[in-house]
Design an enzyme around this catalytic site. Structure first.
Site, PDB file in Angstrom:
ATOM      1  N   ASP A  55       1.016  -1.146   0.046  1.00 21.71           N
ATOM      2  CA  ASP A  55       0.012  -0.021   0.052  1.00 21.71           C
ATOM      3  C   ASP A  55       0.932   1.357   0.012  1.00 21.71           C
ATOM      4  O   ASP A  55       1.991   1.112   0.200  1.00 21.71           O
ATOM      5  CB  ASP A  55      -1.065   0.057   1.273  1.00 21.71           C
ATOM      6  N   TYR A 113       6.893  -9.944   6.898  1.00 22.54           N
ATOM      7  CA  TYR A 113       6.733  -8.424   7.153  1.00 22.54           C
ATOM      8  C   TYR A 113       7.096  -8.137   8.549  1.00 22.54           C
ATOM      9  O   TYR A 113       7.058  -8.957   9.359  1.00 22.54           O
ATOM     10  CB  TYR A 113       5.102  -8.165   7.048  1.00 22.54           C
TER      11      TYR A 113
END
Length: 268
Positions: A55, A113
């Site tokens: 994003d 992540y």
């Protein structure tokens, strides 16, 4: 003309100035910049396929992308030539030829992540673009205790933002940890590895763990949130700048067709 080949790129970027990875009608994206500069470099229309559609504001150390090309430039040399054309906040860490059917999203892989939190009384201006600031004391042991119930295959609907186009909300987390950085105890790192993630999943998990660390929720509530399959039961979506894609490991590098020995220091 040389035959067509598929090239894989390991891409690192600072996502601060970009509207995410995927092409957008309003805003510059990582995918757009790579397409443009590869097209100019190779003299042919190039469209990359990315492994993770990060994003806006999210960073990456080892995202993966592939593209097809007829260029005579050796695949391993493309990284050097492309880096001379890219802006300073995007860098190719490696380029290599892979099997023609290798697809960065369809091949079995584990993505890792990190969500980073600057946990101190005052914000650090050098960390403002790369971590979330939290001045409340965080109980790391409670955060870790809560996180452990997320390991394994579960329905993560409670941790998926509205607007997701996923056919199923079942995903598998292979590992999750919450620790203070060894060299900087004011930096808290939530590290999550899994075979796939839903829209904003890691950021919602991080936002929920933050509430537990601050004492706004109890560790045992995480299991209830998971079982509820209800987004409204989980915590807020943590800010994007704290998130980074550390890297992607494919289950069988040989089947990916790599012609260069695998270097684990590149894909962490």
């Amino acid at each position: 003309m040389e035959g067509k080949k598929r090239v894989r790129l390991i891409v690192a970027y600072d996502g601060t100035q970009y509207s995410g990875w995927q092409l957008q009608p309003n805003g510059i994206t990582i995918e757009e910049v790579l397409n443009r500069e590869l097209t100019r470099l190779l003299g042919e229309e190039v469209r990359v396929i990315g492994a993770s559609r990060t994003d806006a504001g999210v960073h990456a150390l080892g995202n993966v992308a592939v593209f097809d090309t007829y260029t005579r430039i050796p695949a391993e040399k493309i990284s050097y030539a492309l880096n001379t054309r890219l802006p300073e906040d995007i860098r190719i860490q490696r380029s290599e030829e892979v099997a023609p059917d290798f697809h960065p999203r369809h091949c079995d892989s584990v993505k890792t992540y990190e969500y980073r939190i600057w946990n101190h009384s005052f914000a650090n201006p050098l960390e403002r673009l790369y971590s979330k600031f939290c001045y409340y004391p965080l109980d790391i042991s409670k955060m870790q205790q809560a996180a452990e119930c997320l390991v394994g295959e579960h329905d993560f609907k409670s941790f998926c933002s509205a607007g997701s186009q996923a056919l199923t909300t079942v995903r598998t987390i292979t590992d999750i940890s919450v620790d203070r950085a060894a060299t900087e105890p004011r930096l808290v790192i939530i590290r999550v590895s899994g075979k796939g993630f839903l829209y904003n999943m890691v950021r919602i998990i991080s936002g929920t763990l933050l509430e537990i660390g601050m004492g706004l929720r109890q560790p045992g509530e995480m299991q209830d949130i998971l079982l509820a399959c209800d987004r409204s039961k989980a915590g807020p979506t943590a800010e994007p700048q704290g998130l980074r894609l550390v890297g992607i490991r494919y289950s069988d590098e040989s089947s990916a067709g790599s012609k260069i020995p695998f270097d684990p220091s590149i894909i962490i």
